[in-house]
Write a protein that holds these residues in place. Structure first.
Motif, short mmCIF file in Angstrom:
data_model
loop_
_atom_site.label_atom_id
_atom_site.label_comp_id
_atom_site.label_asym_id
_atom_site.label_seq_id
_atom_site.Cartn_x
_atom_site.Cartn_y
_atom_site.Cartn_z
N VAL A 17 0.84 -1.20 0.00
CA VAL A 17 0.00 0.00 0.00
C VAL A 17 0.87 1.26 0.00
CG1 VAL A 17 -1.66 1.36 1.35
CG2 VAL A 17 -2.00 -1.10 1.07
N ALA A 18 1.95 1.25 0.78
CA ALA A 18 2.82 2.43 0.86
C ALA A 18 3.44 2.76 -0.50
CB ALA A 18 3.91 2.21 1.90
N GLU A 19 3.84 1.73 -1.25
CA GLU A 19 4.40 1.96 -2.59
C GLU A 19 3.34 2.53 -3.53
OE1 GLU A 19 7.71 -1.08 -4.07
OE2 GLU A 19 5.80 -2.07 -3.63
N PHE A 20 2.15 1.96 -3.48
CA PHE A 20 1.04 2.41 -4.32
C PHE A 20 0.72 3.87 -4.01
CE2 PHE A 20 -3.75 1.99 -5.17
CZ PHE A 20 -3.63 2.16 -6.54
N ARG A 21 0.58 4.20 -2.72
CA ARG A 21 0.29 5.57 -2.30
C ARG A 21 1.37 6.52 -2.82
NH1 ARG A 21 0.69 5.07 2.81
NH2 ARG A 21 -1.51 4.69 3.25
N GLN A 22 2.62 6.12 -2.67
CA GLN A 22 3.72 6.98 -3.07
C GLN A 22 3.69 7.28 -4.56
OE1 GLN A 22 7.89 5.48 -2.74
NE2 GLN A 22 8.06 7.17 -1.26
N GLY A 30 -2.67 11.48 -6.72
CA GLY A 30 -2.99 11.49 -5.30
C GLY A 30 -4.04 12.52 -4.94
N THR A 31 -4.21 13.53 -5.78
CA THR A 31 -5.22 14.55 -5.50
C THR A 31 -6.64 14.06 -5.78
OG1 THR A 31 -5.02 15.51 -7.71
CG2 THR A 31 -3.61 16.44 -5.98
N ILE A 32 -6.75 12.98 -6.57
CA ILE A 32 -8.08 12.47 -6.92
C ILE A 32 -8.26 10.99 -6.55
CG2 ILE A 32 -8.54 14.17 -8.71
CD1 ILE A 32 -7.70 12.04 -10.79
N ARG A 33 -7.38 10.47 -5.72
CA ARG A 33 -7.48 9.11 -5.21
C ARG A 33 -7.47 9.16 -3.69
NH1 ARG A 33 -8.13 8.71 -10.02
NH2 ARG A 33 -7.57 6.95 -11.35
N PRO A 34 -8.03 8.15 -3.01
CA PRO A 34 -8.16 8.19 -1.55
C PRO A 34 -6.86 7.83 -0.83
CG PRO A 34 -9.06 6.15 -2.38
CD PRO A 34 -8.66 6.97 -3.59
N VAL A 35 -5.80 8.60 -1.06
CA VAL A 35 -4.48 8.24 -0.54
C VAL A 35 -4.40 8.27 0.99
CG1 VAL A 35 -3.21 8.80 -2.65
CG2 VAL A 35 -3.58 10.57 -0.92
N ALA A 36 -5.29 8.97 1.65
CA ALA A 36 -5.27 9.02 3.11
C ALA A 36 -6.05 7.86 3.74
CB ALA A 36 -5.84 10.35 3.60
N ARG A 40 -8.96 1.53 2.20
CA ARG A 40 -9.54 1.62 0.85
C ARG A 40 -8.48 1.35 -0.21
NH1 ARG A 40 -13.55 6.39 -1.35
NH2 ARG A 40 -14.37 5.23 -3.13
N LEU A 41 -7.28 1.88 -0.04
CA LEU A 41 -6.19 1.59 -0.98
C LEU A 41 -5.89 0.09 -0.99
CD1 LEU A 41 -3.59 4.48 -0.44
CD2 LEU A 41 -5.20 4.18 -2.34
N MET A 44 -8.53 -1.65 -2.92
CA MET A 44 -8.33 -1.42 -4.36
C MET A 44 -7.29 -2.39 -4.90
SD MET A 44 -8.40 2.77 -4.22
CE MET A 44 -7.76 3.06 -5.86
N LEU A 45 -6.20 -2.56 -4.17
CA LEU A 45 -5.14 -3.47 -4.61
C LEU A 45 -5.60 -4.92 -4.55
CD1 LEU A 45 -2.07 -1.78 -2.91
CD2 LEU A 45 -2.52 -1.93 -5.37
N SER A 46 -6.31 -5.28 -3.48
CA SER A 46 -6.76 -6.65 -3.31
C SER A 46 -7.76 -7.07 -4.39
CB SER A 46 -7.38 -6.84 -1.93
OG SER A 46 -6.41 -6.63 -0.92
N ALA A 47 -8.59 -6.15 -4.83
CA ALA A 47 -9.61 -6.47 -5.83
C ALA A 47 -9.07 -6.48 -7.26
CB ALA A 47 -10.77 -5.48 -5.72
N ALA A 48 -7.94 -5.85 -7.47
CA ALA A 48 -7.35 -5.83 -8.81
C ALA A 48 -6.85 -7.23 -9.16
CB ALA A 48 -6.19 -4.84 -8.87
N ASN A 49 -7.11 -7.66 -10.38
CA ASN A 49 -6.60 -8.97 -10.78
C ASN A 49 -5.51 -8.86 -11.85
OD1 ASN A 49 -8.47 -8.27 -12.75
ND2 ASN A 49 -9.33 -10.32 -12.91
N LEU A 50 -5.10 -7.64 -12.12
CA LEU A 50 -3.92 -7.43 -12.97
C LEU A 50 -3.24 -6.14 -12.50
CD1 LEU A 50 -2.08 -8.10 -15.35
CD2 LEU A 50 -3.68 -6.86 -16.83
#
Length: 141
Positions: A17-22, A30-36, A40-41, A44-50
């Motif tokens: 998650v930290a890498e994705f957020r960064q 980051g201004t339009i994604r829930p980085v805080a 939720r991040l 988002m990663l867990s549900a992605a299958n690619l």
């Protein structure tokens, strides 16, 4: 003379998650994604299958780009995030990520995305066609 930058593209089961957020923050998304919102991040990663990544080819394998997708590997692939750190933009990494996503899903799968206004020209130059008849229910938060 500066040493050339080598990028390694790979399909990864998940990323931290930290890498994705960064990367989201450094790309401007980051201004339009829930980085805080770490849960939720993670969701988002867990549900992605690619997940396709671009990492610097060096000992620390710094993540400089990510393409996060949801696909059936048969008909369609929704590319939800294509993020490249600002320091690595202009090196062809975004196009490299698109190419690797297309390679992973194969030629019988359409790749679909919703662009931020500032990136429309990039996607057109990459060879993607605009689709005028698209619809969505916008998320509430």
């Amino acid at each position: 003379m500066a040493e050339p930058i080598h990028i390694v593209y790979a399909r990864e089961a998940t990323i931290e998650v930290a890498e994705f957020r960064q990367v989201l923050e450094r790309s401007g998304l980051g201004t339009i994604r829930p980085v805080a919102d770490e849960p939720r991040l993670q969701a988002m990663l867990s549900a992605a299958n690619l997940i396709v990544t671009a990492r610097l080819d060096r000992a620390d394998a710094t993540l400089v780009g990510v393409a996060r997708c949801v696909t059936d590997f048969s008909w369609c692939c929704y590319l939800s995030e294509l993020a490249v750190s600002a320091s690595a933009q202009g090196l062809g990494i975004g196009k490299g990520l698109l190419d690797e996503v297309r390679r992973q899903v194969g030629p019988s799968v359409s790749v679909i995305l919703a662009s931020v206004p500032d990136a429309v020209g990039f996607y057109e130059r990459a060879g993607m066609a605009r689709m005028p008849d698209t619809f969505w229910y916008k998320r509430e938060h």
